[in-house]
Design a protein around this motif. Sequence first.
Motif, PDB file in Angstrom:
ATOM      1  N   THR A 116      19.337  19.359 -49.000  1.00  0.00           N
ATOM      2  CA  THR A 116      20.025  20.424 -49.330  1.00  0.00           C
ATOM      3  C   THR A 116      19.384  21.381 -50.205  1.00  0.00           C
ATOM      4  OG1 THR A 116      21.960  18.747 -49.271  1.00  0.00           O
ATOM      5  CG2 THR A 116      22.379  20.607 -50.491  1.00  0.00           C
ATOM      6  N   LEU A 117      19.492  22.672 -49.896  1.00  0.00           N
ATOM      7  CA  LEU A 117      18.814  23.658 -50.779  1.00  0.00           C
ATOM      8  C   LEU A 117      19.390  23.517 -51.988  1.00  0.00           C
ATOM      9  CD1 LEU A 117      18.120  26.353 -48.146  1.00  0.00           C
ATOM     10  CD2 LEU A 117      16.726  24.901 -48.873  1.00  0.00           C
ATOM     11  N   THR A 118      18.702  24.006 -53.040  1.00  0.00           N
ATOM     12  CA  THR A 118      19.070  24.031 -54.506  1.00  0.00           C
ATOM     13  C   THR A 118      20.149  24.979 -54.649  1.00  0.00           C
ATOM     14  OG1 THR A 118      17.025  23.281 -55.337  1.00  0.00           O
ATOM     15  CG2 THR A 118      18.188  24.297 -56.949  1.00  0.00           C
ATOM     16  N   TYR A 119      19.977  25.974 -53.874  1.00  0.00           N
ATOM     17  CA  TYR A 119      21.029  27.067 -54.028  1.00  0.00           C
ATOM     18  C   TYR A 119      21.746  27.306 -52.551  1.00  0.00           C
ATOM     19  CZ  TYR A 119      18.722  28.128 -58.346  1.00  0.00           C
ATOM     20  OH  TYR A 119      18.140  28.028 -59.708  1.00  0.00           O
ATOM     21  N   ASN A 120      23.124  27.445 -52.828  1.00  0.00           N
ATOM     22  CA  ASN A 120      23.926  27.646 -51.287  1.00  0.00           C
ATOM     23  C   ASN A 120      24.013  28.930 -50.977  1.00  0.00           C
ATOM     24  OD1 ASN A 120      25.412  27.279 -48.978  1.00  0.00           O
ATOM     25  ND2 ASN A 120      27.260  27.280 -50.338  1.00  0.00           N
ATOM     26  N   GLN A 121      23.160  29.473 -49.976  1.00  0.00           N
ATOM     27  CA  GLN A 121      23.103  30.828 -49.965  1.00  0.00           C
ATOM     28  C   GLN A 121      23.801  31.444 -48.564  1.00  0.00           C
ATOM     29  OE1 GLN A 121      18.730  30.057 -50.269  1.00  0.00           O
ATOM     30  NE2 GLN A 121      18.353  31.870 -51.250  1.00  0.00           N
ATOM     31  N   GLY A 122      24.829  30.329 -48.223  1.00  0.00           N
ATOM     32  CA  GLY A 122      25.584  30.499 -47.031  1.00  0.00           C
ATOM     33  C   GLY A 122      25.037  31.175 -45.749  1.00  0.00           C
ATOM     34  N   ASP A 123      25.839  31.660 -44.755  1.00  0.00           N
ATOM     35  CA  ASP A 123      25.426  32.298 -43.556  1.00  0.00           C
ATOM     36  C   ASP A 123      24.916  33.845 -43.754  1.00  0.00           C
ATOM     37  OD1 ASP A 123      27.627  33.569 -44.269  1.00  0.00           O
ATOM     38  OD2 ASP A 123      28.602  33.436 -42.146  1.00  0.00           O
ATOM     39  N   ARG A 124      24.445  34.206 -44.882  1.00  0.00           N
ATOM     40  CA  ARG A 124      24.013  35.742 -44.845  1.00  0.00           C
ATOM     41  C   ARG A 124      22.656  35.656 -45.502  1.00  0.00           C
ATOM     42  NH1 ARG A 124      29.285  38.362 -47.854  1.00  0.00           N
ATOM     43  NH2 ARG A 124      30.901  37.770 -45.888  1.00  0.00           N
ATOM     44  N   THR A 125      22.021  34.642 -45.518  1.00  0.00           N
ATOM     45  CA  THR A 125      20.665  34.535 -45.940  1.00  0.00           C
ATOM     46  C   THR A 125      19.599  35.086 -45.001  1.00  0.00           C
ATOM     47  OG1 THR A 125      18.943  33.251 -47.228  1.00  0.00           O
ATOM     48  CG2 THR A 125      20.129  32.278 -45.446  1.00  0.00           C
ATOM     49  N   GLN A 126      18.543  35.225 -45.504  1.00  0.00           N
ATOM     50  CA  GLN A 126      17.333  35.778 -44.736  1.00  0.00           C
ATOM     51  C   GLN A 126      16.080  34.864 -45.005  1.00  0.00           C
ATOM     52  OE1 GLN A 126      20.031  38.380 -45.024  1.00  0.00           O
ATOM     53  NE2 GLN A 126      18.992  38.248 -47.122  1.00  0.00           N
ATOM     54  N   SER A 127      15.459  34.661 -43.935  1.00  0.00           N
ATOM     55  CA  SER A 127      14.292  33.304 -44.121  1.00  0.00           C
ATOM     56  C   SER A 127      12.947  33.970 -43.760  1.00  0.00           C
ATOM     57  CB  SER A 127      14.888  32.264 -43.256  1.00  0.00           C
ATOM     58  OG  SER A 127      15.997  31.591 -43.582  1.00  0.00           O
ATOM     59  N   HIS A 128      11.794  33.184 -44.413  1.00  0.00           N
ATOM     60  CA  HIS A 128      10.469  33.578 -44.044  1.00  0.00           C
ATOM     61  C   HIS A 128       9.696  32.218 -43.925  1.00  0.00           C
ATOM     62  CE1 HIS A 128      12.260  36.852 -46.301  1.00  0.00           C
ATOM     63  NE2 HIS A 128      11.647  37.583 -45.570  1.00  0.00           N
ATOM     64  N   ALA A 129       8.363  32.408 -43.260  1.00  0.00           N
ATOM     65  CA  ALA A 129       7.563  31.200 -43.367  1.00  0.00           C
ATOM     66  C   ALA A 129       5.985  31.537 -43.850  1.00  0.00           C
ATOM     67  CB  ALA A 129       7.491  30.585 -42.081  1.00  0.00           C
ATOM     68  N   SER A 130       5.557  30.731 -44.733  1.00  0.00           N
ATOM     69  CA  SER A 130       4.102  30.640 -44.763  1.00  0.00           C
ATOM     70  C   SER A 130       3.510  29.685 -43.974  1.00  0.00           C
ATOM     71  CB  SER A 130       3.792  30.778 -46.614  1.00  0.00           C
ATOM     72  OG  SER A 130       3.971  29.443 -46.974  1.00  0.00           O
ATOM     73  N   ASP A 131       2.169  29.228 -44.270  1.00  0.00           N
ATOM     74  CA  ASP A 131       1.400  28.185 -43.442  1.00  0.00           C
ATOM     75  C   ASP A 131       2.278  26.953 -43.936  1.00  0.00           C
ATOM     76  OD1 ASP A 131       0.164  29.807 -42.105  1.00  0.00           O
ATOM     77  OD2 ASP A 131      -1.523  29.346 -43.347  1.00  0.00           O
TER      78      ASP A 131
END
Length: 222
Positions: free
Chosen positions: A114-129
């Motif tokens: 469970t992510l620390t902050y609930n960012q709902g269905d409007r969040t943006q996501s990224h990835a590093s290695d």
Amino acid sequence: ASADAVDHHNLDLPIGAARSVNNRTHAYHLGGEGYSESTSQHGTHTGDADYIQKTTFATDVSSTQTPTLDTATSDGGSVSGPTAGYKNGLRGQTSGKLQKYVYATDVASTCVATLTYNQGDRTQSHASDTHGYAAGGNGGDVINSFLFSNEATQTDVGNLHTPLDYAQACSSTTHGYIMGGTGTGNAQRIQRYSFASQTENSSQTSLSGSSWGQGGLSNGQE
């Protein structure tokens, strides 16, 4: 030279507002808004979906349904990790559920954290290695990270330059970028943050036109 796009194949099931992840050989379409087959343009909306559809890059054949998500959802964010894809941000959910789908096993996804902050269905996501990131969402400015090797290890790594929803996201090898979105002054704003320093976000430049709710592409270079 540029050329027109070609219609390669169809998904098994009609879908809207899905999120996608990929490895080197396949694309996986996670959840979305389900639609029944219909003679109308979009069909009849049947609610949020829990299915996962899989497309093979080498053959460009029609995708096949693989096992389902832990929780039906549309919109939100998605992160492509080295061995698994992640779906975060669930419509109507009060907790920041993080679902994980392991590429090699093709079994149903599980809720791994469970992510620390609930960012709902409007969040943006990224990835590093090594990490996945969820930025903004629900009118917020939090950048939340989780470790691919242990998803329970999470950090509030900073804040966006400006709170936003429904933006586009893409990643280089060193930075996450957020483009457009709703919120005051965001429609043409490009923001970025550094994976290495995990510091506050800076506003970079402007899009040529207003934009929100679309998708972004990554070329893996800074």
